[in-house]
Design an enzyme around this catalytic site. Structure first.
Site, PDB file in Angstrom:
ATOM      1  N   VAL A 106       2.854  38.009  60.877  1.00 25.90           N
ATOM      2  CA  VAL A 106       3.617  36.867  60.349  1.00 25.90           C
ATOM      3  C   VAL A 106       4.948  36.750  61.078  1.00 25.90           C
ATOM      4  CG1 VAL A 106       4.817  35.962  58.318  1.00 25.90           C
ATOM      5  CG2 VAL A 106       2.512  36.885  58.084  1.00 25.90           C
ATOM      6  N   VAL A 114       8.026  42.451  55.698  1.00 21.66           N
ATOM      7  CA  VAL A 114       7.500  43.828  55.715  1.00 21.66           C
ATOM      8  C   VAL A 114       6.205  43.883  54.910  1.00 21.66           C
ATOM      9  CG1 VAL A 114       9.776  44.870  55.966  1.00 21.66           C
ATOM     10  CG2 VAL A 114       8.856  44.486  53.672  1.00 21.66           C
ATOM     11  N   PRO A 150       1.749  46.484  50.581  1.00 20.42           N
ATOM     12  CA  PRO A 150       0.374  46.968  50.366  1.00 20.42           C
ATOM     13  C   PRO A 150       0.017  47.058  48.885  1.00 20.42           C
ATOM     14  CG  PRO A 150       1.824  48.761  51.044  1.00 20.42           C
ATOM     15  CD  PRO A 150       2.641  47.521  51.084  1.00 20.42           C
ATOM     16  N   GLU A 154      -4.694  33.225  60.704  1.00 20.09           N
ATOM     17  CA  GLU A 154      -4.840  33.928  61.983  1.00 20.09           C
ATOM     18  C   GLU A 154      -5.933  33.269  62.806  1.00 20.09           C
ATOM     19  OE1 GLU A 154      -4.904  38.243  61.725  1.00 20.09           O
ATOM     20  OE2 GLU A 154      -3.740  38.043  59.895  1.00 20.09           O
ATOM     21  N   LYS A 199       1.766  30.727  46.718  1.00 19.03           N
ATOM     22  CA  LYS A 199       1.117  31.473  47.798  1.00 19.03           C
ATOM     23  C   LYS A 199      -0.106  32.232  47.274  1.00 19.03           C
ATOM     24  CE  LYS A 199       0.516  33.883  51.589  1.00 19.03           C
ATOM     25  NZ  LYS A 199      -0.086  33.347  52.794  1.00 19.03           N
ATOM     26  N   ALA A 231      -5.993  32.554  46.467  1.00 17.67           N
ATOM     27  CA  ALA A 231      -7.044  32.771  45.460  1.00 17.67           C
ATOM     28  C   ALA A 231      -8.037  31.605  45.461  1.00 17.67           C
ATOM     29  CB  ALA A 231      -6.413  32.938  44.076  1.00 17.67           C
ATOM     30  N   LEU A 275      -8.758  29.581  47.974  1.00 23.03           N
ATOM     31  CA  LEU A 275      -9.559  29.604  49.212  1.00 23.03           C
ATOM     32  C   LEU A 275     -10.651  30.674  49.120  1.00 23.03           C
ATOM     33  CD1 LEU A 275      -6.719  29.179  51.867  1.00 23.03           C
ATOM     34  CD2 LEU A 275      -8.459  27.486  51.264  1.00 23.03           C
ATOM     35  N   CYS A 291      -4.807  39.117  53.392  1.00 25.75           N
ATOM     36  CA  CYS A 291      -4.229  38.478  52.201  1.00 25.75           C
ATOM     37  C   CYS A 291      -5.177  38.274  51.028  1.00 25.75           C
ATOM     38  CB  CYS A 291      -3.638  37.126  52.578  1.00 25.75           C
ATOM     39  SG  CYS A 291      -2.045  37.285  53.385  1.00 25.75           S
ATOM     40  N   LYS A 303     -12.288  37.630  61.644  1.00 25.97           N
ATOM     41  CA  LYS A 303     -12.670  36.272  62.036  1.00 25.97           C
ATOM     42  C   LYS A 303     -12.457  36.153  63.535  1.00 25.97           C
ATOM     43  CE  LYS A 303      -9.551  32.940  61.033  1.00 25.97           C
ATOM     44  NZ  LYS A 303      -8.438  32.196  60.371  1.00 25.97           N
TER      45      LYS A 303
END
Length: 480
Positions: free
Chosen positions: A12, A86, A89, A161, A216, A221, A223, A272, A335
């Site tokens: 990002v 940053v 996780p 991406e 966000k 969620a 998609l 994500c 992908k």
């Protein structure tokens, strides 16, 4: 001159800052990271991430108004606007383990910003963070501020991406959330002024902090939910003889639904989707909404089911055992057009096949052997911690070889699994591949990229997700 600093030089931070530098020549942009190897790569001819078009943008601006540095504190203290990108996780232990976001890196970044700042700053959340993170960060900054004023903004990233540079050049929307105070509105305007260099005003949306953070998570969620929906349909298509491509085409023609994100596949991946849904689940549970939490959990369950179903189909088709058999894996990235392997379905498929003692030969045009071996030995969720906290030299998985050519991968193989939709897999010489394989030769197309009729004509037994089953496969049912 306005100075921007971005903490975090990953997927990002790097591309976003490169595009800001390109579009805003009057702004000085510094990207900082504690990883020396990553910053060295950003300053070299071989960038640490692969993204079409990124190379050209970086090389145009680097050294002019775009800088990559490990001197984190210097650039943070000089900046007017600090983007924080940053890792967030999923927690692996403690309260909320397996669902909640781990804000360790965010918190230490906030404490460092408070520590080194000598002037007022706008701090921008760029990482995907759980709702109310801004409030926590605000508390850390204000309690350590030494009289310096900080404004917190949420500016979530919606790039995909593989198409990140185009997404940044021409975004659907830029979302900025801030406090509904005069100072908060002023900070929002300052960030709007940066994006207004190239983004039309009507595409820059402003909200309160919580709405921006939740938007966000909600977008990802929704998609992921579409992918799980079409993947659930793919199982029904196989059971009934329907063709999922035809079904999703017909469904997508409904203007209320639209055609995007309706391609059946072996499952979704990326940094994500799973993380954000788990986060959403955790937030729902914490707010006393168990039914809502269960609803979103199901999206991940269907994704896991799809990967398991694929592995079971491979094993069942090949006389119910792949022990000692060579299986070619074409594609490892989650992908096409990216080298990113975070949460790629290929990891679970490969681990499933290795569990049945298969020998794997893996080819991906952008993923290194070191990365593949690391992914196959790493525990779930460990991938999202900084690289220096990950196992450095993974114990090599003996049953795995990584090769740099699809023909080498498939030579003497019993079966082929296509797990990434790289364009080159559509145009391979499958006759040549067939001639060099063990017979019967199988193709398991997890991305529906190959021409099934052509492959069957050559002599392959083909399984393609959500397509009418090959007679051979009907005789060898897979028990999911």
């Amino acid at each position: 001159m306005v100075k921007i600093c971005c903490i975090g030089a990953g997927y990002v931070g790097g591309p976003t800052m490169a595009v800001i530098a390109l579009k805003c020549p009057s702004i000085e942009v510094a990207v900082v990271d504690i990883s020396v190897s990553r910053i060295t790569a950003w300053n070299s001819d071989v960038l640490p991430i692969y993204e079409p078009g990124l190379d050209g943008v970086v090389k145009q601006c680097r050294g002019r108004n775009l800088f990559f540095s490990t001197d984190v504190e210097k650039h943070v203290s000089e900046a007017d606007i600090v983007f924080v990108s940053v890792n967030t996780p999923t927690k692996t232990r403690g309260l909320g383990a397996g669902k909640a976001a781990d804000l360790t890196y965010w918190e230490s970044a906030a404490r460092m910003i408070a520590d080194v700042s000598k002037s007022n700053k706008i701090v921008v959340e760029k990482s995907t963070v759980p709702v109310k993170t801004a409030e926590a960060i605000e508390k850390i900054l204000t309690h350590n501020s030494k009289g310096i004023k900080f404004q917190i903004l949420s500016n979530p990233e919606f790039l995909a991406e593989g198409t990140a540079i185009q997404d940044l050049f021409n975004p659907d929307r830029v979302l900025i959330g801030g406090r509904e105070t005069p100072e908060g509105q002023k900070a929002i305007q300052a960030l709007k002024d940066v994006y207004a260099h190239w983004v039309p005003q009507e595409r820059i949306l402003t909200t309160n902090l919580w709405s921006a953070e939740l938007s966000k998570l909600a977008a990802n969620a929704f998609l992921a939910q579409r992918i799980s929906s079409v993947n659930a349909m793919s199982a029904l298509c196989e059971a009934t003889g329907a063709d999922v491509t035809q079904v999703s085409y017909a469904v997508g023609k409904d203007t209320r639904i639209g055609p995007k994100f309706l391609n059946a596949s072996v499952g979704f991946g990326g940094s994500c989707f799973q993380k954000d849904i788990l986060n959403l689940v955790y937030i729902c549970e914490c707010n006393g909404l168990p039914e809502v939490a269960e609803y979103w959990k199901q999206v991940i369950k269907v994704n896991d089911y799809q990967k398991n179903r694929f592995v079971n189909r491979v094993v069942a088709s090949m006389f119910n055992t792949v022990s000692g058999k060579k299986i070619a894996i074409l594609g490892f990235a989650f992908k096409k057009d990216t080298g990113d392997t975070r949460e790629t379905p290929a990891i679970d498929v490969c681990k499933g096949l290795l569990g049945d003692k298969a020998r794997l030969s893996i080819y991906d045009p952008q993923v290194t052997e070191d990365q593949i071996q690391r992914d196959l030995t790493m525990n779930k969720f460990d991938w999202d911690h900084p690289i220096h906290l990950q196992p450095m030299s993974p114990t090599t998985v003996k049953q795995v070889s990584v090769v740099w050519d699809a023909y080498e991968a498939t030579k003497d193989a019993h079966g082929i699994c296509i797990l990434t939709e790289w364009d080159e897999f559509k145009t391979l010489d499958y006759k040549r591949i067939f001639d060099n394989m063990q017979k019967p030769a199988f193709v398991f197309d997890g991305r529906n990229v190959a021409n099934i009729d052509q492959l069957r004509e050559i002599g392959f037994i083909v399984y393609s997700i959500g397509k009418p089953l090959d007679p051979w496969l009907k005789d060898m049912p897979a028990v999911a």
